[in-house]
Design a protein around this motif. Structure first.
Motif, PDB file in Angstrom:
ATOM      1  N   VAL A  98       0.836  -1.216   0.000  1.00 38.61           N
ATOM      2  CA  VAL A  98       0.000   0.000   0.000  1.00 38.61           C
ATOM      3  C   VAL A  98       0.865   1.258   0.000  1.00 38.61           C
ATOM      4  N   ASP A  99       0.251   2.377  -0.387  1.00 38.74           N
ATOM      5  CA  ASP A  99       0.951   3.665  -0.410  1.00 38.74           C
ATOM      6  C   ASP A  99       0.820   4.415   0.905  1.00 38.74           C
ATOM      7  N   LEU A 100      -0.213   4.111   1.650  1.00 43.15           N
ATOM      8  CA  LEU A 100      -0.525   4.781   2.913  1.00 43.15           C
ATOM      9  C   LEU A 100      -1.248   3.766   3.781  1.00 43.15           C
ATOM     10  N   LEU A 101      -0.916   3.735   5.064  1.00 43.62           N
ATOM     11  CA  LEU A 101      -1.518   2.745   5.955  1.00 43.62           C
ATOM     12  C   LEU A 101      -2.216   3.463   7.100  1.00 43.62           C
ATOM     13  N   THR A 102      -3.491   3.162   7.279  1.00 41.22           N
ATOM     14  CA  THR A 102      -4.219   3.676   8.442  1.00 41.22           C
ATOM     15  C   THR A 102      -4.600   2.483   9.315  1.00 41.22           C
ATOM     16  N   ILE A 103      -4.569   2.703  10.606  1.00 35.70           N
ATOM     17  CA  ILE A 103      -4.847   1.642  11.573  1.00 35.70           C
ATOM     18  C   ILE A 103      -6.103   2.028  12.349  1.00 35.70           C
ATOM     19  N   GLU A 104      -7.060   1.121  12.411  1.00 35.96           N
ATOM     20  CA  GLU A 104      -8.287   1.402  13.152  1.00 35.96           C
ATOM     21  C   GLU A 104      -8.438   0.520  14.378  1.00 35.96           C
ATOM     22  N   ILE A 105      -7.407  -0.268  14.698  1.00 34.52           N
ATOM     23  CA  ILE A 105      -7.433  -1.103  15.890  1.00 34.52           C
ATOM     24  C   ILE A 105      -6.019  -1.123  16.457  1.00 34.52           C
ATOM     25  N   GLU A 106      -5.900  -0.996  17.773  1.00 34.01           N
ATOM     26  CA  GLU A 106      -4.553  -0.927  18.353  1.00 34.01           C
ATOM     27  C   GLU A 106      -3.907  -2.295  18.550  1.00 34.01           C
ATOM     28  N   ASN A 107      -4.678  -3.348  18.373  1.00 37.19           N
ATOM     29  CA  ASN A 107      -4.155  -4.698  18.573  1.00 37.19           C
ATOM     30  C   ASN A 107      -3.501  -5.194  17.275  1.00 37.19           C
ATOM     31  N   VAL A 108      -2.318  -4.645  17.002  1.00 38.86           N
ATOM     32  CA  VAL A 108      -1.610  -4.905  15.748  1.00 38.86           C
ATOM     33  C   VAL A 108      -0.120  -5.020  16.050  1.00 38.86           C
ATOM     34  N   ASN A 109       0.625  -5.686  15.182  1.00 41.48           N
ATOM     35  CA  ASN A 109       2.051  -5.867  15.397  1.00 41.48           C
ATOM     36  C   ASN A 109       2.800  -4.546  15.184  1.00 41.48           C
ATOM     37  N   ILE A 110       3.253  -3.946  16.256  1.00 42.20           N
ATOM     38  CA  ILE A 110       3.929  -2.645  16.215  1.00 42.20           C
ATOM     39  C   ILE A 110       5.315  -2.746  15.593  1.00 42.20           C
ATOM     40  N   ASP A 111       6.001  -3.845  15.812  1.00 43.78           N
ATOM     41  CA  ASP A 111       7.344  -3.984  15.241  1.00 43.78           C
ATOM     42  C   ASP A 111       7.294  -3.928  13.718  1.00 43.78           C
ATOM     43  N   ALA A 112       6.284  -4.552  13.129  1.00 43.75           N
ATOM     44  CA  ALA A 112       6.127  -4.495  11.671  1.00 43.75           C
ATOM     45  C   ALA A 112       5.842  -3.060  11.224  1.00 43.75           C
ATOM     46  N   LEU A 113       5.015  -2.354  11.986  1.00 40.52           N
ATOM     47  CA  LEU A 113       4.701  -0.954  11.647  1.00 40.52           C
ATOM     48  C   LEU A 113       5.945  -0.075  11.773  1.00 40.52           C
ATOM     49  N   ASP A 114       6.745  -0.307  12.816  1.00 40.48           N
ATOM     50  CA  ASP A 114       8.002   0.447  12.979  1.00 40.48           C
ATOM     51  C   ASP A 114       8.903   0.276  11.761  1.00 40.48           C
ATOM     52  N   ARG A 115       9.029  -0.965  11.324  1.00 36.97           N
ATOM     53  CA  ARG A 115       9.900  -1.239  10.172  1.00 36.97           C
ATOM     54  C   ARG A 115       9.366  -0.573   8.904  1.00 36.97           C
ATOM     55  N   LEU A 116       8.054  -0.660   8.693  1.00 34.06           N
ATOM     56  CA  LEU A 116       7.450  -0.020   7.524  1.00 34.06           C
ATOM     57  C   LEU A 116       7.649   1.497   7.558  1.00 34.06           C
ATOM     58  N   GLU A 117       7.498   2.080   8.745  1.00 32.90           N
ATOM     59  CA  GLU A 117       7.686   3.525   8.891  1.00 32.90           C
ATOM     60  C   GLU A 117       9.138   3.909   8.596  1.00 32.90           C
ATOM     61  N   LYS A 118      10.088   3.124   9.091  1.00 35.99           N
ATOM     62  CA  LYS A 118      11.514   3.383   8.823  1.00 35.99           C
ATOM     63  C   LYS A 118      11.824   3.288   7.334  1.00 35.99           C
ATOM     64  N   GLU A 119      11.063   2.459   6.640  1.00 33.13           N
ATOM     65  CA  GLU A 119      11.264   2.298   5.197  1.00 33.13           C
ATOM     66  C   GLU A 119      10.536   3.371   4.383  1.00 33.13           C
ATOM     67  N   GLY A 120       9.850   4.280   5.083  1.00 33.57           N
ATOM     68  CA  GLY A 120       9.241   5.423   4.404  1.00 33.57           C
ATOM     69  C   GLY A 120       7.738   5.387   4.231  1.00 33.57           C
ATOM     70  N   LEU A 121       7.063   4.356   4.703  1.00 35.74           N
ATOM     71  CA  LEU A 121       5.605   4.300   4.567  1.00 35.74           C
ATOM     72  C   LEU A 121       4.951   5.252   5.566  1.00 35.74           C
ATOM     73  N   SER A 122       3.985   6.020   5.104  1.00 35.19           N
ATOM     74  CA  SER A 122       3.209   6.894   5.992  1.00 35.19           C
ATOM     75  C   SER A 122       2.161   6.055   6.696  1.00 35.19           C
ATOM     76  N   ILE A 123       2.149   6.146   8.033  1.00 36.59           N
ATOM     77  CA  ILE A 123       1.233   5.344   8.850  1.00 36.59           C
ATOM     78  C   ILE A 123       0.509   6.278   9.815  1.00 36.59           C
ATOM     79  N   TYR A 124      -0.828   6.132   9.854  1.00 37.76           N
ATOM     80  CA  TYR A 124      -1.655   6.951  10.737  1.00 37.76           C
ATOM     81  C   TYR A 124      -2.624   6.069  11.503  1.00 37.76           C
ATOM     82  N   PRO A 125      -2.708   6.176  12.828  1.00 36.96           N
ATOM     83  CA  PRO A 125      -1.781   6.901  13.686  1.00 36.96           C
ATOM     84  C   PRO A 125      -0.399   6.250  13.645  1.00 36.96           C
ATOM     85  N   THR A 126       0.574   6.982  14.076  1.00 34.84           N
ATOM     86  CA  THR A 126       1.953   6.498  14.022  1.00 34.84           C
ATOM     87  C   THR A 126       2.139   5.303  14.960  1.00 34.84           C
TER      88      THR A 126
END
Length: 142
Positions: free
Chosen positions: A49-77
């Motif tokens: 995806v080009d942009l990732l939005t999260i609507e539930i907090e029960n998600v793997n944060i480590d994967a989101l951290d890595r995606l964010e470091k690779e430049g993916l925009s994630i909301y909420p961070t």
């Protein structure tokens, strides 16, 4: 839900949900079923995806951290989701930022909770006794 708003603007949406029966599967463009706590599932979905939005907090944060470091925009961070995942951290965040919230207590161990409960119970009993004693004395004085 953000998904219904994207339809108004003809935005292509991909959804990852843990259930094949999720209502969002009926209205998104692309649906993927998978474990939201699994690193590879979340990471591989995020790579599509080009942009990732999260609507539930029960998600793997480590994967989101890595995606964010690779430049993916994630909301909420991922940082914000990490705060939301821990309710004690979330309440402390509210207090630190002067955001109104209900009073709370944080207990690290069950022993602390039991001690606090006993102390609270004793205080309540003493207050009840004081109330009844005060009214009994008032009736005697009258």
């Amino acid at each position: 839900m953000l998904l219904t708003e994207t339809q108004k603007f003809d935005i292509y949406t991909s959804i990852l949900d843990s259930s094949n029966e999720a209502p969002c599967a009926q209205i998104c463009n692309e649906f993927h079923q998978g474990n939201l706590l699994d690193f590879d599932t979340v990471y591989n979905f995020g790579k599509r995806v080009d942009l990732l939005t999260i609507e539930i907090e029960n998600v793997n944060i480590d994967a989101l951290d890595r995606l964010e470091k690779e430049g993916l925009s994630i909301y909420p961070t991922p940082k914000s989701i990490r705060i939301i995942q821990n309710k004690a951290t979330q309440k402390n965040f509210y207090n630190d930022k002067n955001i109104p919230t209900a009073p709370f207590f944080h207990y690290a161990y069950l022993k602390e909770l039991k001690h606090s409960f006993r102390a609270s119970l004793i205080l309540q009993i003493l207050n009840i006794l004081h109330f009844h004693l005060h009214h009994a004395l008032a009736m005697i004085v009258i």
